[in-house]
Design a protein around this motif. Structure first.
Motif, PDB file in Angstrom:
ATOM      1  N   ASP A 288      28.589  51.126  31.825  1.00 22.40           N
ATOM      2  CA  ASP A 288      29.808  50.751  32.554  1.00 22.40           C
ATOM      3  C   ASP A 288      31.065  51.330  31.928  1.00 22.40           C
ATOM      4  O   ASP A 288      32.096  51.399  32.596  1.00 22.40           O
ATOM      5  CB  ASP A 288      29.932  49.221  32.585  1.00 22.40           C
ATOM      6  CG  ASP A 288      28.720  48.571  33.227  1.00 22.40           C
ATOM      7  OD1 ASP A 288      28.483  48.844  34.410  1.00 22.40           O
ATOM      8  OD2 ASP A 288      28.007  47.820  32.545  1.00 22.40           O
ATOM      9  N   TRP A 329      23.511  33.000  34.263  1.00 27.68           N
ATOM     10  CA  TRP A 329      23.913  34.210  34.997  1.00 27.68           C
ATOM     11  C   TRP A 329      24.961  33.930  36.065  1.00 27.68           C
ATOM     12  O   TRP A 329      25.801  34.788  36.331  1.00 27.68           O
ATOM     13  CB  TRP A 329      22.680  34.904  35.607  1.00 27.68           C
ATOM     14  CG  TRP A 329      21.972  34.088  36.645  1.00 27.68           C
ATOM     15  CD1 TRP A 329      20.982  33.187  36.436  1.00 27.68           C
ATOM     16  CD2 TRP A 329      22.218  34.090  38.060  1.00 27.68           C
ATOM     17  NE1 TRP A 329      20.584  32.620  37.621  1.00 27.68           N
ATOM     18  CE2 TRP A 329      21.324  33.155  38.627  1.00 27.68           C
ATOM     19  CE3 TRP A 329      23.101  34.778  38.895  1.00 27.68           C
ATOM     20  CZ2 TRP A 329      21.295  32.897  40.007  1.00 27.68           C
ATOM     21  CZ3 TRP A 329      23.079  34.527  40.262  1.00 27.68           C
ATOM     22  CH2 TRP A 329      22.181  33.597  40.806  1.00 27.68           C
ATOM     23  N   GLN A 330      24.941  32.738  36.665  1.00 27.72           N
ATOM     24  CA  GLN A 330      25.895  32.496  37.751  1.00 27.72           C
ATOM     25  C   GLN A 330      27.332  32.468  37.239  1.00 27.72           C
ATOM     26  O   GLN A 330      28.228  33.035  37.857  1.00 27.72           O
ATOM     27  CB  GLN A 330      25.550  31.204  38.500  1.00 27.72           C
ATOM     28  CG  GLN A 330      24.432  31.435  39.525  1.00 27.72           C
ATOM     29  CD  GLN A 330      24.214  30.244  40.414  1.00 27.72           C
ATOM     30  OE1 GLN A 330      23.812  29.192  39.911  1.00 27.72           O
ATOM     31  NE2 GLN A 330      24.464  30.380  41.706  1.00 27.72           N
ATOM     32  N   MET A 333      28.348  35.993  36.319  1.00 21.38           N
ATOM     33  CA  MET A 333      28.599  36.791  37.521  1.00 21.38           C
ATOM     34  C   MET A 333      29.993  36.508  38.083  1.00 21.38           C
ATOM     35  O   MET A 333      30.580  37.365  38.741  1.00 21.38           O
ATOM     36  CB  MET A 333      27.531  36.433  38.553  1.00 21.38           C
ATOM     37  CG  MET A 333      27.228  37.473  39.574  1.00 21.38           C
ATOM     38  SD  MET A 333      26.302  38.881  38.919  1.00 21.38           S
ATOM     39  CE  MET A 333      24.638  38.245  38.928  1.00 21.38           C
ATOM     40  N   ALA A 334      30.489  35.290  37.834  1.00 17.35           N
ATOM     41  CA  ALA A 334      31.797  34.904  38.366  1.00 17.35           C
ATOM     42  C   ALA A 334      32.943  35.296  37.437  1.00 17.35           C
ATOM     43  O   ALA A 334      34.108  35.232  37.836  1.00 17.35           O
ATOM     44  CB  ALA A 334      31.830  33.393  38.617  1.00 17.35           C
ATOM     45  N   GLU A 336      35.682  37.360  35.722  1.00 13.57           N
ATOM     46  CA  GLU A 336      36.415  38.529  36.216  1.00 13.57           C
ATOM     47  C   GLU A 336      36.131  39.753  35.347  1.00 13.57           C
ATOM     48  O   GLU A 336      36.264  39.703  34.118  1.00 13.57           O
ATOM     49  CB  GLU A 336      37.913  38.241  36.246  1.00 13.57           C
ATOM     50  CG  GLU A 336      38.745  39.343  36.883  1.00 13.57           C
ATOM     51  CD  GLU A 336      38.375  39.622  38.345  1.00 13.57           C
ATOM     52  OE1 GLU A 336      37.860  38.713  39.024  1.00 13.57           O
ATOM     53  OE2 GLU A 336      38.580  40.761  38.791  1.00 13.57           O
ATOM     54  N   GLY A 337      35.741  40.827  36.001  1.00 11.00           N
ATOM     55  CA  GLY A 337      35.533  42.091  35.305  1.00 11.00           C
ATOM     56  C   GLY A 337      34.181  42.229  34.624  1.00 11.00           C
ATOM     57  O   GLY A 337      33.901  43.254  34.006  1.00 11.00           O
ATOM     58  N   ALA A 338      33.328  41.203  34.727  1.00  4.50           N
ATOM     59  CA  ALA A 338      32.043  41.251  34.030  1.00  4.50           C
ATOM     60  C   ALA A 338      31.045  42.115  34.799  1.00  4.50           C
ATOM     61  O   ALA A 338      30.848  41.940  35.994  1.00  4.50           O
ATOM     62  CB  ALA A 338      31.486  39.842  33.868  1.00  4.50           C
ATOM     63  N   CYS A 339      30.429  43.059  34.080  1.00  6.39           N
ATOM     64  CA  CYS A 339      29.322  43.844  34.642  1.00  6.39           C
ATOM     65  C   CYS A 339      28.038  43.232  34.104  1.00  6.39           C
ATOM     66  O   CYS A 339      27.712  43.399  32.924  1.00  6.39           O
ATOM     67  CB  CYS A 339      29.450  45.307  34.231  1.00  6.39           C
ATOM     68  SG  CYS A 339      30.972  46.084  34.801  1.00  6.39           S
ATOM     69  N   VAL A 340      27.344  42.502  34.962  1.00  4.91           N
ATOM     70  CA  VAL A 340      26.167  41.748  34.540  1.00  4.91           C
ATOM     71  C   VAL A 340      24.911  42.593  34.770  1.00  4.91           C
ATOM     72  O   VAL A 340      24.723  43.160  35.846  1.00  4.91           O
ATOM     73  CB  VAL A 340      26.047  40.434  35.340  1.00  4.91           C
ATOM     74  CG1 VAL A 340      24.810  39.646  34.904  1.00  4.91           C
ATOM     75  CG2 VAL A 340      27.308  39.590  35.174  1.00  4.91           C
ATOM     76  N   HIS A 341      24.090  42.685  33.743  1.00  5.19           N
ATOM     77  CA  HIS A 341      22.825  43.416  33.842  1.00  5.19           C
ATOM     78  C   HIS A 341      21.690  42.464  33.500  1.00  5.19           C
ATOM     79  O   HIS A 341      21.693  41.875  32.432  1.00  5.19           O
ATOM     80  CB  HIS A 341      22.805  44.598  32.867  1.00  5.19           C
ATOM     81  CG  HIS A 341      23.849  45.628  33.162  1.00  5.19           C
ATOM     82  ND1 HIS A 341      23.560  46.818  33.769  1.00  5.19           N
ATOM     83  CD2 HIS A 341      25.187  45.628  32.971  1.00  5.19           C
ATOM     84  CE1 HIS A 341      24.682  47.522  33.929  1.00  5.19           C
ATOM     85  NE2 HIS A 341      25.680  46.819  33.439  1.00  5.19           N
ATOM     86  N   VAL A 360      34.940  46.057  30.399  1.00  2.00           N
ATOM     87  CA  VAL A 360      35.712  47.233  30.028  1.00  2.00           C
ATOM     88  C   VAL A 360      37.178  46.919  30.306  1.00  2.00           C
ATOM     89  O   VAL A 360      37.543  46.627  31.443  1.00  2.00           O
ATOM     90  CB  VAL A 360      35.293  48.469  30.852  1.00  2.00           C
ATOM     91  CG1 VAL A 360      36.065  49.702  30.392  1.00  2.00           C
ATOM     92  CG2 VAL A 360      33.791  48.697  30.760  1.00  2.00           C
TER      93      VAL A 360
END
Lengths: 365, 365
Positions: A288, A329-330, A333-334, A336-341, A360
């Motif tokens: 990312d 994870w929920q 996922m909420a 702000e700006g998080a890239c969840v893998h 980032v």
């Protein structure tokens, strides 16, 4: 004879040994270039199978399955370093293996690796081989306490390691480990860092920005980039990694873990801890946070293609999701700006890497 | 009854109708969240099959195959808008379909779409329905020349369109198109732009930065972001897209193509051209240039999850690789900073989208 300089074409197939999250992320990267992947892994939870065009379930010592696999692909690479040397030798009769069996053999044994580093003139912790109890006694005599006894092979995430403190009885330590081992002196470091870098078939070398790593219970917890070190340390770390890659005639992504050691005069120095001959957890932020991810970079190198740009987009923070941390994870996922893998593993177990989250922070314009 | 508000869990399976590059990139994005994908497509070159856990090859009107597919997945979405309404209705009896059949029905027919936009009070080109030759004559009388006759359905990349210039005989034009059609007035625009945006199951709306698009032979050639328009136009374009998404009770990513029209007083205005109820070629730059890609965003929305950040990393240039342009992949791969995407299609044909290349120029710090 196999053409070791083979350049792959879009539409070709990369064979990957191992079916875990690193293989999965390699397969996703390969797909962005129009490549197919063929995953080879023993029976088990293999999340990479879900994103690959072809899969083989077989043991690493199944010579027939290996030969069929190697004939069905244009190049073979791997997601982990504990591939048996005989497996790689078997594969290499049919197609290029990148990185080579030599790089693998050098880095999958801590003693061979440490000697390789020492012969290159790179700083490491003091070390000594330990087979019998008598070796251990002599080694502790020479290196002192605290020190760490590590198995030469198959160790990861702190597995196969025993710390030796002042009061520990060496007989018990030796009995507990019970495998060819190496004693390493304890390094009093201020930071742990890693260089994730790549070398192409043409010898080009490119390093991503230095990663600062924080571990929890011997497992990587977070990586932040840029690392809080001097420009001199960052340059030196990349230069050391380049020397390692060139000495191994390495092709692909490798990671070199290092300690930053504070000096009495306030000048920091580096001490090489270990080499991972593969994509590495501390480089996950590149998916990312950089123009080219470590996975895309490894695919480029493995295919004999030019390396991509390692430019970083901003300040990066990567957090591993270990075991039940992924159950949150929920909320992640909420954020702000998080890239969840998430890695698509069927079962969450304590200490198991289930996913990671990258943020980032882009500099304001 | 199907629970239309269903929220997916990691490990669940998204069903995707269509097996082309958009489905492939959706599948890759879904995999980063630990999801499985099941691709449903008719026989043919389906590059998405290579990255999916499950595939069904069947016709869109195969009710049995559709029912089995819908029962094997937790939600269905699609990569293209020409899914028959009966197919969606069939699927919706078994699981949620996002975006809904209503959104699809509104946007897959140019006449229904234009009336929908007009009823919302949004500016469009003047238009009139054309079934018979007499309709065409009346429509040209009312709208004038030049104007464009377009099929109501199944048009893309300039297919199913005929421009009507001063000298053209209407009989020949009508004979050549020979399908339910719509006549649209010619819009004298200064730029073509598109809004790629998403709406979640909770009604949240987020637009990526406005895309400026350049076409060649009716096919998208390049997209640059930011678009060279005033902040007012950018805000207005996003607001119009939000009105469209809300009126359709839309869930997922949609793209709205618009013309920027120069006014006599120097003030530019917008004219809505068409709506794509899906991820869109002009949003491909988000894979490399934004925190969340349009594909990840569509997956988030489709799963009932919160939308991700649409923040952009820098100035973006996306170039499509059409037909034999993809044969130059080696030079593209060597270009500094180029993120090369190839779609894994078996055959290159003129006008066929084979891949794209994105460059992201990060502001100097």
């Amino acid at each position: 004879m196999i053409d070791q300089s083979r350049i792959l074409q879009p539409g070709d197939t990369i064979g990957i040994l191992g079916g875990g999250q690193l293989a999965r992320m390699l397969a996703l990267a390969a797909a962005t270039f129009g490549l197919k992947t063929h995953i080879y892994a023993p029976d088990g939870d293999n999340p990479a199978f879900d994103v690959a065009a072809h899969c083989t379930t077989a043991a690493y010592d199944d010579a027939d399955a290996l030969a069929r696999f190697a004939q069905a692909v244009q190049v073979v690479t791997y997601e982990f370093e504990n591939v048996p040397a005989a497996t790689v030798a078997n594969l290499a009769r049919h197609c290029p293996v990148r990185p080579s069996g030599h790089a693998l053999a050098t880095t999958q044994d801590r003693l061979i690796e440490k000697r390789f580093l020492r012969d290159l003139g790179l700083p490491t912790a003091p070390f000594a081989p330990v087979d019998a109890l008598e070796d251990l006694k002599q080694a502790v005599e020479a290196i002192g306490r605290p020190s760490i006894l590590k198995t030469r092979r198959f160790g990861y995430d702190g597995k196969g390691q025993i710390a030796i403190h002042q009061q520990d009885a060496l007989e018990a330590v030796h009995r507990d480990l019970n495998a060819p081992a190496i004693l390493e002196g304890f390094v009093r470091f201020s930071r742990e860092v890693s260089v994730v870098a790549a070398r192409g078939t043409d010898g080009t070398f490119r390093a991503f920005d230095l990663c600062e790593n924080h571990h929890s219970r011997h497992i990587l917890a977070t990586t932040v980039v840029p690392a809080r070190v001097s420009p001199e340390i960052e340059t030196e770390a990349a230069a050391m990694t380049q020397r390692i890659a060139e000495a191994l005639d390495y092709v692909g992504v490798l990671a070199v873990e290092m300690f930053v050691v504070p000096g009495k005069d306030g000048v920091e120095t580096l001490c090489v801890n270990e080499i991972a001959p593969r994509v590495h957890n501390s480089g996950h932020w590149t998916i990312d946070g950089a123009v080219t991810s470590q996975f895309a970079q490894h695919v480029r190198a493995t295919c004999g293609w030019p390396l991509g740009s390692t430019q970083r987009f901003g300040t990066v923070h990567m957090q591993n999701l270990i075991g039940e941390e992924a159950d949150g994870w929920q909320a992640l996922m909420a954020a702000e700006g998080a890239c969840v893998h998430l890695y698509g593993k069927a079962e969450s177990r304590p200490g198991r890497k289930m996913g990671h989250v990258t943020t980032v922070t882009v500099p304001s314009r």
